[in-house]
Enzyme design. Structure first.
Site, PDB file in Angstrom:
ATOM      1  N   TYR A 161      64.961  15.341  57.720  1.00  0.00           N
ATOM      2  CA  TYR A 161      65.707  16.383  57.012  1.00  0.00           C
ATOM      3  C   TYR A 161      65.965  17.579  57.924  1.00  0.00           C
ATOM      4  O   TYR A 161      67.097  18.089  58.015  1.00  0.00           O
ATOM      5  CB  TYR A 161      64.920  16.815  55.781  1.00  0.00           C
ATOM      6  CG  TYR A 161      65.516  17.948  55.003  1.00  0.00           C
ATOM      7  CD1 TYR A 161      66.596  17.735  54.151  1.00  0.00           C
ATOM      8  CD2 TYR A 161      64.993  19.233  55.087  1.00  0.00           C
ATOM      9  CE1 TYR A 161      67.140  18.780  53.415  1.00  0.00           C
ATOM     10  CE2 TYR A 161      65.522  20.279  54.352  1.00  0.00           C
ATOM     11  CZ  TYR A 161      66.595  20.051  53.520  1.00  0.00           C
ATOM     12  OH  TYR A 161      67.140  21.097  52.802  1.00  0.00           O
ATOM     13  N   SER A 209      68.927  25.258  55.495  1.00  0.00           N
ATOM     14  CA  SER A 209      67.491  25.286  55.228  1.00  0.00           C
ATOM     15  C   SER A 209      66.750  25.851  56.429  1.00  0.00           C
ATOM     16  O   SER A 209      67.127  25.584  57.576  1.00  0.00           O
ATOM     17  CB  SER A 209      66.975  23.871  54.945  1.00  0.00           C
ATOM     18  OG  SER A 209      65.561  23.834  54.937  1.00  0.00           O
TER      19      SER A 209
END
Length: 290
Positions: free
Chosen positions: A111, A98
């Site tokens: 995250y 990501s």
């Protein structure tokens, strides 16, 4: 069942919890049985979870641990376990990570930290596995609607869990309305995310089959531009870009609102006192003789 009915008859499905060592070892034995001495050509690390969202200070330690357990340690466990088979076939490792692992997205500290660890691991493996002929690539997708990202019930449960476990003093400093706004902004972002995953799928296929796979694939609109901004422009530009791209909060924490109100109130009192003093000074001045 949906995968079995819509995919090739050669597809084998096995449910695995990558955080459980016994599951990973069972997977290894199944692959060895299926492939024999051929080795393994490709591994696609796609498992990932965003347990909750919110400011870094507000995120529970359990949130950080869960993200690391799945996103980093889970992918590490699978990769290490299957590496002998991948080296044997001089195969490929493709990891769907990501941009949050490289960019400081607001409210995604837990995250993002897990993805940052994953990105560095994969980059290190790329150097170390080059002599073995194993090619390593990372896929960096833009925002897509996947899994529980658009499940409002799931995020409501996560929000309730946070409210029940957060330190009361911390909750008082930030305020429930501040947390609620963060949740609403995140859900709005998730609703607007793309549903067509073909750019990600195409990038994975290219990384698996290309004679010269890229080190990184930007899958989806805006990702390359985001990295350009963060690499070549001052931080204030990239910070503004990320806020507008992801969540741009209107509320400030409750304690800062109270503090701002006190400062404003003190400023008004100070102005009034100054005006009163000026009036008194004017009154006390000796009138000129007629």
């Amino acid at each position: 069942m949906e995968l079995r009915s819509s995919c090739s008859s050669k597809l084998s499905l096995l449910q695995v919890d990558i955080t459980q060592p016994q599951h990973v070892q069972h997977l290894l034995q199944v692959i060895k049985t299926e492939l024999g001495l051929a080795g393994l050509w490709g591994l696609v690390n796609n498992a990932g979870v965003c347990v909750n969202f919110g400011d870094a200070e507000l995120s529970l330690m359990s949130t950080y641990r869960r993200c690391m357990e799945v996103n980093f340690f889970g992918s590490l466990s699978i990769t290490k376990t299957l590496l002998p088979l991948l080296r044997q076939a001089r195969g490929r490792i493709i990891t769907v990570s990501s941009p949050a692992g490289d960019q400081p997205f607001p409210c995604l500290a837990a995250y993002g930290a897990s993805k940052a660890a994953l990105n560095l691991l994969i980059s290190t493996l790329r150097h170390e596995l080059e002599p073995w002929g194993v090619r390593v690539s990372t896929i960096l997708p833009s925002s897509y609607r996947t899994g529980q990202s658009s499940d409002e019930v799931y995020w409501k449960r996560q929000q309730d869990h946070l409210l029940h476990n957060i330190c009361p003093a911390l909750l008082q400093d930030y305020g429930e309305d501040y947390l609620a706004e963060t949740r609403d902004l995140f859900q709005d972002h998730a609703r607007k995310a793309a549903e067509d995953l073909s750019p990600v799928v195409n990038a994975i296929v290219q990384a698996l089959l290309s004679p010269e796979p890229r080190v990184r694939y930007f899958a989806g609109p805006g990702v390359g531009f985001m990295y350009f901004i963060s690499s070549y422009l001052p931080y204030r530009f990239s910070d503004t870009f990320l806020q507008k791209l992801f969540v741009k909060k209107n509320l400030v924490p409750q304690a800062l609102r109270r503090q701002s109100g006190l400062i404003l109130h003190a400023g008004v009192n100070h102005t009034n006192n100054t005006n009163n003093n000026n009036n008194n000074n004017n009154n006390n001045e000796e009138k000129p003789e007629q």
